[in-house]
Design an enzyme around this catalytic site. Structure first.
Site, PDB file in Angstrom:
ATOM      1  N   SER A 155       0.802  -1.221   0.000  1.00  0.00           N
ATOM      2  CA  SER A 155       0.000   0.000   0.000  1.00  0.00           C
ATOM      3  C   SER A 155       0.839   1.277   0.000  1.00  0.00           C
ATOM      4  O   SER A 155       0.300   2.363  -0.162  1.00  0.00           O
ATOM      5  CB  SER A 155      -0.943   0.029   1.211  1.00  0.00           C
ATOM      6  OG  SER A 155      -0.221   0.239   2.405  1.00  0.00           O
ATOM      7  N   LYS A 193       1.448   4.230   7.369  1.00  0.00           N
ATOM      8  CA  LYS A 193       0.686   5.081   6.465  1.00  0.00           C
ATOM      9  C   LYS A 193       1.142   6.539   6.587  1.00  0.00           C
ATOM     10  O   LYS A 193       1.847   6.921   7.536  1.00  0.00           O
ATOM     11  CB  LYS A 193      -0.818   5.010   6.795  1.00  0.00           C
ATOM     12  CG  LYS A 193      -1.472   3.674   6.499  1.00  0.00           C
ATOM     13  CD  LYS A 193      -1.541   3.374   5.020  1.00  0.00           C
ATOM     14  CE  LYS A 193      -2.250   2.060   4.751  1.00  0.00           C
ATOM     15  NZ  LYS A 193      -1.459   0.904   5.193  1.00  0.00           N
TER      16      LYS A 193
END
Length: 234
Positions: A155, A193
């Protein structure tokens, strides 16, 4: 000049050829070098072939030929070479793993706690206690407290962080919007993230269009550190 893994693979192929008369399989090479996939072996062999250390016999399966083995320069030869060549690295000791390569003082290693895997994808269970240490270049570390994690998932690939990379995390940081962080969600999920604060919520943004941004109440998220560096093995 060969990398450590290239040199290890070359010596392994040479030993296998001398012992058995044929080259090892890709699975054998993968296991011998401790790699997770055969794609890494393909890249290493291609690099050795480009540098003229091995030759493939394309008409035969499992057919590799070792063309040459890097030679260690003797002391007298090294002294003569130094008279005409000024090295661009700082003098250092020879490594026990790759005797032909010198270790520059500017790239000495430091040992950090290795806390396991972190998801760059769907969040996974919280980071476990340190079970081992990992050596990383000292130049990646500044002042503060650091630890290392292995990335699991894709991701964050658009930020240059790939599955299997080792990320170096500074624990005692005060992240700003846009920084990549280790976020602990509701005390039991952890993920890597990009951080965005939006009022009373926190957005955890991926760097891959296939994943969605997660919006979470700020009191449900604890920041466990900021990305400080990355180590990639081939």
């Amino acid at each position: 000049m060969l990398t450590r893994k290239q040199h290890e693979l070359l010596l392994y192929i040479d030993r296998h050829l001398k012992q058995t008369g044929f080259s090892p399989s890709f699975d054998e090479m993968k296991d011998a070098l401790g790699l997770r996939s055969k794609s890494g072996i393909h890249r290493l062999i291609s690099a050795l072939e480009e540098r003229g250390f091995v030759r493939r016999k394309h008409h035969r399966a499992r057919a590799l030929e070792v063309v040459q083995i890097p030679q260690i320069i003797s002391g007298d030869a090294a002294s003569r070479a130094e008279d005409t060549f000024s090295p661009t690295v700082i003098r250092g000791n020879f490594t026990p793993i790759l005797p032909a390569a010198e270790v520059a003082a500017t790239v000495e290693a430091v040992r950090l706690p290795f806390l396991g895997r972190i998801a760059a994808g769907q969040a996974i269970e919280a980071i476990a206690d340190a079970t081992r240490l990992i050596d990383v270049p000292a130049g990646l570390i500044g002042t503060g407290t650091y630890y290392a994690l292995e990335v699991c998932g894709d991701s964050m690939i658009d930020a240059g962080i790939f599955d299997g990379d080792t990320v170096i995390i500074r624990q005692d940081c005060n992240p700003e919007n846009g920084q990549i962080v280790v976020a602990l969600i509701e005390g039991h999920e952890v993920t890597l993230k990009r951080l965005r604060r939006k009022g009373s919520t926190i957005a955890l943004e991926p760097a891959n269009a296939r994943y969605e941004t997660r919006i979470i109440p700020a009191d449900k998220v604890a920041i466990q550190g900021c990305l400080a560096g990355l180590v990639r093995r081939y």
